[in-house]
Motif scaffolding. Structure first.
Motif, mmCIF file in Angstrom:
data_model
loop_
_atom_site.group_PDB
_atom_site.id
_atom_site.type_symbol
_atom_site.label_atom_id
_atom_site.label_comp_id
_atom_site.label_asym_id
_atom_site.label_seq_id
_atom_site.Cartn_x
_atom_site.Cartn_y
_atom_site.Cartn_z
ATOM 1 N N UNK A 1 0.825 -1.219 0.000
ATOM 2 C CA UNK A 1 0.000 0.000 0.000
ATOM 3 C C UNK A 1 0.860 1.271 0.000
ATOM 4 N N UNK A 2 1.578 1.539 -1.089
ATOM 5 C CA UNK A 2 2.447 2.723 -1.140
ATOM 6 C C UNK A 2 1.660 4.018 -1.121
ATOM 7 N N UNK A 3 2.235 5.043 -0.495
ATOM 8 C CA UNK A 3 1.671 6.396 -0.534
ATOM 9 C C UNK A 3 2.390 7.258 -1.562
ATOM 10 N N UNK A 4 3.617 6.868 -1.890
ATOM 11 C CA UNK A 4 4.460 7.639 -2.798
ATOM 12 C C UNK A 4 4.966 6.691 -3.898
ATOM 13 N N UNK A 5 5.143 7.258 -5.113
ATOM 14 C CA UNK A 5 5.591 6.423 -6.215
ATOM 15 C C UNK A 5 6.445 7.167 -7.212
ATOM 16 N N UNK A 6 7.440 6.469 -7.751
ATOM 17 C CA UNK A 6 8.286 7.015 -8.822
ATOM 18 C C UNK A 6 8.176 6.083 -10.021
ATOM 19 N N UNK A 7 7.884 6.655 -11.179
ATOM 20 C CA UNK A 7 7.881 5.905 -12.432
ATOM 21 C C UNK A 7 9.035 6.409 -13.284
ATOM 22 N N UNK B 1 -2.354 3.023 -7.898
ATOM 23 C CA UNK B 1 -2.644 2.513 -6.551
ATOM 24 C C UNK B 1 -2.465 3.574 -5.466
ATOM 25 N N UNK B 2 -1.880 4.723 -5.807
ATOM 26 C CA UNK B 2 -1.581 5.731 -4.798
ATOM 27 C C UNK B 2 -2.860 6.426 -4.314
ATOM 28 N N UNK B 3 -2.915 6.777 -3.037
ATOM 29 C CA UNK B 3 -4.118 7.431 -2.494
ATOM 30 C C UNK B 3 -4.205 8.890 -2.923
ATOM 31 N N UNK B 4 -5.344 9.500 -2.672
ATOM 32 C CA UNK B 4 -5.571 10.900 -3.056
ATOM 33 C C UNK B 4 -4.564 11.831 -2.398
ATOM 34 N N UNK B 5 -4.152 11.509 -1.192
ATOM 35 C CA UNK B 5 -3.194 12.359 -0.500
ATOM 36 C C UNK B 5 -1.746 11.959 -0.735
ATOM 37 N N UNK B 6 -1.511 11.109 -1.719
ATOM 38 C CA UNK B 6 -0.157 10.632 -1.993
ATOM 39 C C UNK B 6 0.597 11.532 -2.950
ATOM 40 N N UNK B 7 1.664 10.979 -3.515
ATOM 41 C CA UNK B 7 2.521 11.779 -4.394
ATOM 42 C C UNK B 7 3.196 10.864 -5.408
ATOM 43 N N UNK B 8 3.190 11.288 -6.679
ATOM 44 C CA UNK B 8 3.840 10.535 -7.750
ATOM 45 C C UNK B 8 4.828 11.426 -8.483
ATOM 46 N N UNK B 9 5.974 10.865 -8.844
ATOM 47 C CA UNK B 9 6.946 11.529 -9.708
ATOM 48 C C UNK B 9 7.085 10.672 -10.964
ATOM 49 N N UNK B 10 6.722 11.239 -12.113
ATOM 50 C CA UNK B 10 6.667 10.485 -13.363
ATOM 51 C C UNK B 10 7.623 11.111 -14.375
ATOM 52 N N UNK B 11 8.397 10.264 -15.040
ATOM 53 C CA UNK B 11 9.414 10.734 -15.982
ATOM 54 C C UNK B 11 8.781 11.130 -17.316
ATOM 55 N N UNK B 12 8.826 12.415 -17.625
ATOM 56 C CA UNK B 12 8.212 12.923 -18.855
ATOM 57 C C UNK B 12 9.094 12.737 -20.084
ATOM 58 N N UNK B 13 10.313 12.204 -19.921
ATOM 59 C CA UNK B 13 11.185 11.988 -21.072
ATOM 60 C C UNK B 13 10.758 10.800 -21.918
ATOM 61 N N UNK B 14 9.789 10.025 -21.442
ATOM 62 C CA UNK B 14 9.297 8.868 -22.182
ATOM 63 C C UNK B 14 7.848 9.121 -22.603
ATOM 64 N N UNK B 15 7.569 9.096 -23.907
ATOM 65 C CA UNK B 15 6.226 9.445 -24.394
ATOM 66 C C UNK B 15 5.107 8.651 -23.737
#
Length: 532
Positions: free
Chosen positions: A261-267, A294-308
């Motif tokens: 159950x992660x709250x934070x995620x990096x793609x 899977x991240x909750x509404x109060x979570x945080x994601x960092x997603x790499x925009x260098x990949x289409x």
């Protein structure tokens, strides 16, 4: 009496040969997560069932059974093959050797029982009045089992599956109990087609300055790897748990998320890797985004925009920052003023609300800077002060075999990217090589694997980029040889600059004869040479 001893000795050698082969098969089954369907895909793609040792073994088995072959001739052939195979397997070195876990021991034991039972039946069925005929029959049975060792391993896995499911459920329940007892634990998931292991290490080094941090070690990126980490490594006082999440088919990452159950995620990336098992880049995208979804509404994601395929996917369920080194439009986190040298890299991190940090690192390569950028974004989100981030980034050690840089006493720069096997990462490594202009730029590679029907085309393009970035190419093995050589040649590299070798040992020998002070050598992926 002497001939009896010789026959029995050959039978023992055949048994040892089979045991060594079963161990190698088990290693590959383990690397395919003990999943029979994945193992069968690997067999098809690697052509292991028709490799030259396997074909030689089949020829020996058939010759031994032939009517014109006496038992002594047959035993001589079997003995010679067994001794040769034992020597061959004992001298091989693997990038990811077998880890003899309790499950591996169970599979190996059941494989041994199956083999012993079949061999015993063959020996008993032999109608003779001396030890010679049963020993011959047993040796032939062992030789046939060698040829069918893949089937033996798959049968053992299938027979043990109900037991393994029950054991795994117990382990998962225990891991869930431990996680539930860790009040206030922040769980950070990291996934991507590539870059996740490096990002994991970078993030842990930064967070260690401010938090008690635990991460999944090595390549523990499957559900059971995460379960083992929780049960063996996670401590009650840990404040952050970094979970690397790997996948080879849809649902793999969701299964891990349902446990931790992660709250934070990096793609880190969505790219062309493991296409043989995923089938399409769209399936890769859906699977990698299982973490973000899977991240909750109060979570945080960092997603790499260098990949289409990462940039184009909308995220609405949680707060999402985009980070980028190349495709910076719309990204909240960027890296600019990047300057490489043999000592490392200097760059500037730009973040939300006018944040700006000038940083220095021992790492090189755009992919490493991108991975650092993700780690920094997450560290800022978790509340790590900038001065601690700056100190940690300067102190980060390169992850072994992932674009790591070192200099030899003889003045030669080594770029070790041996654990890389994807088009984007390989291209970035070549970009780093192209900037090393002190001498000859040499690349040693067997090419890229697990790319499905696009493998030939992508290795051809890889060859063209080699021609643009390197002065000398040493192509290892036969798997991707023609595609890389054709690409390099079409890219303008002359034939005298393209060196072909069958093994990594031969490549090293050739390399030692052409290297001189000031040269740079890039080792780009060694997997096909290791496993073929």
């Amino acid at each position: 009496m002497l001939i009896t001893i010789i026959f029995c000795t050959i039978a023992v050698c055949s048994a040892l040969s089979l045991a060594a082969e079963l161990r190698r098969d088990l290693m590959m089954m383990q690397q395919n997560s003990y999943r029979i369907e994945r193992y069968r895909r690997w067999l098809r793609s690697s052509a292991d069932t028709t490799s030259w040792p396997r074909l030689a073994g089949m020829a020996v088995a058939l010759a031994s059974l032939a009517a014109f072959a006496s038992d002594r001739v047959g035993m001589t052939l079997i003995g010679a093959f067994a001794i040769g195979n034992i020597w061959y397997l004992s001298t091989r070195r693997y990038k990811k050797p077998l880890v003899m876990t309790p499950r591996a021991r169970r599979i190996y034991s059941v494989s041994a029982i199956i083999s012993i039972a079949i061999t015993a039946v063959a020996a008993v069925a032999a109608d003779g009045h001396s030890w010679l005929l049963p020993a011959f029959a047993a040796s032939v049975a062992l030789q046939i089992l060698y040829c069918a060792s893949h089937i033996v391993i798959m049968a053992a896995v299938w027979l043990l599956q109900p037991l393994e499911n029950r054991i795994n459920r117990g382990y998962r329940d225990d891991a869930a109990r431990i996680l539930a007892s860790c009040r206030g634990l922040k769980v950070v998931g990291i996934t991507g087609s590539y870059g996740k292991t490096s990002t994991k290490h970078y993030l842990k080094r930064i967070l260690d300055e401010h938090f008690a941090t635990c991460m999944t070690p090595g390549s523990y990126n499957t559900t059971m790897g995460v379960v083992r980490t929780i049960r063996e490594y996670l401590k009650p006082y840990d404040e952050v748990f970094i979970v690397e999440m790997g996948a080879k088919q849809p649902g793999d990452i969701k299964e891990i998320c349902d446990l931790v159950h992660p709250e934070y995620g990096i793609l880190t990336a969505v790219g062309e890797q493991h296409l043989e098992s995923f089938g399409s880049i769209e399936n890769v995208q859906r699977t990698k985004f299982e973490l973000i979804d899977s991240l909750p509404a109060g979570g945080y994601a960092a997603v790499n925009n260098d990949f289409p395929y990462a940039a184009d996917r909308e995220v609405t369920n949680t707060h999402c920052d985009r980070y980028a080194v190349s495709n910076t439009a719309g990204a909240q986190w960027t890296a600019t003023d990047i300057a490489y040298s043999p000592q490392g890299t200097t760059f500037t991190v730009n973040g939300p609300d006018g944040l700006s940090m000038q940083l220095q690192t021992r790492l090189v390569g755009e992919c490493n800077i991108s991975n650092l950028l993700a780690a920094i974004a997450m560290a800022v989100r978790l509340g790590v002060p900038q001065e601690k981030i700056r100190f940690a980034v300067a102190d980060i050690r390169q992850v072994e075999h992932r674009l790591s840089l070192r200099r030899t006493p003889g003045g030669i720069t080594i770029i070790d990217d041996a654990f890389n096997s994807n088009p984007t990462g390989s291209g970035m490594a070549l970009d780093v090589l192209s900037g090393m202009t002190g001498g000859n730029r040499i690349v040693v590679t067997p090419g890229m694997i697990e790319l499905g029907e696009r493998q030939e085309k992508l290795n051809y393009e890889f060859g063209r980029k080699i021609a643009a970035c390197a002065d000398i190419a040493i192509i290892v093995g036969r798997y991707n040889r023609e595609a890389i050589r054709s690409g390099a040649s079409d890219g303008g590299m002359t034939d005298d600059r393209i060196i072909i070798t069958d093994t990594f040992a031969q490549a090293q020998s050739m390399l030692s004869g052409i290297m001189k002070s000031g040269d740079t050598v890039l080792y780009e992926n060694d997997l096909p040479d290791t496993f073929k």
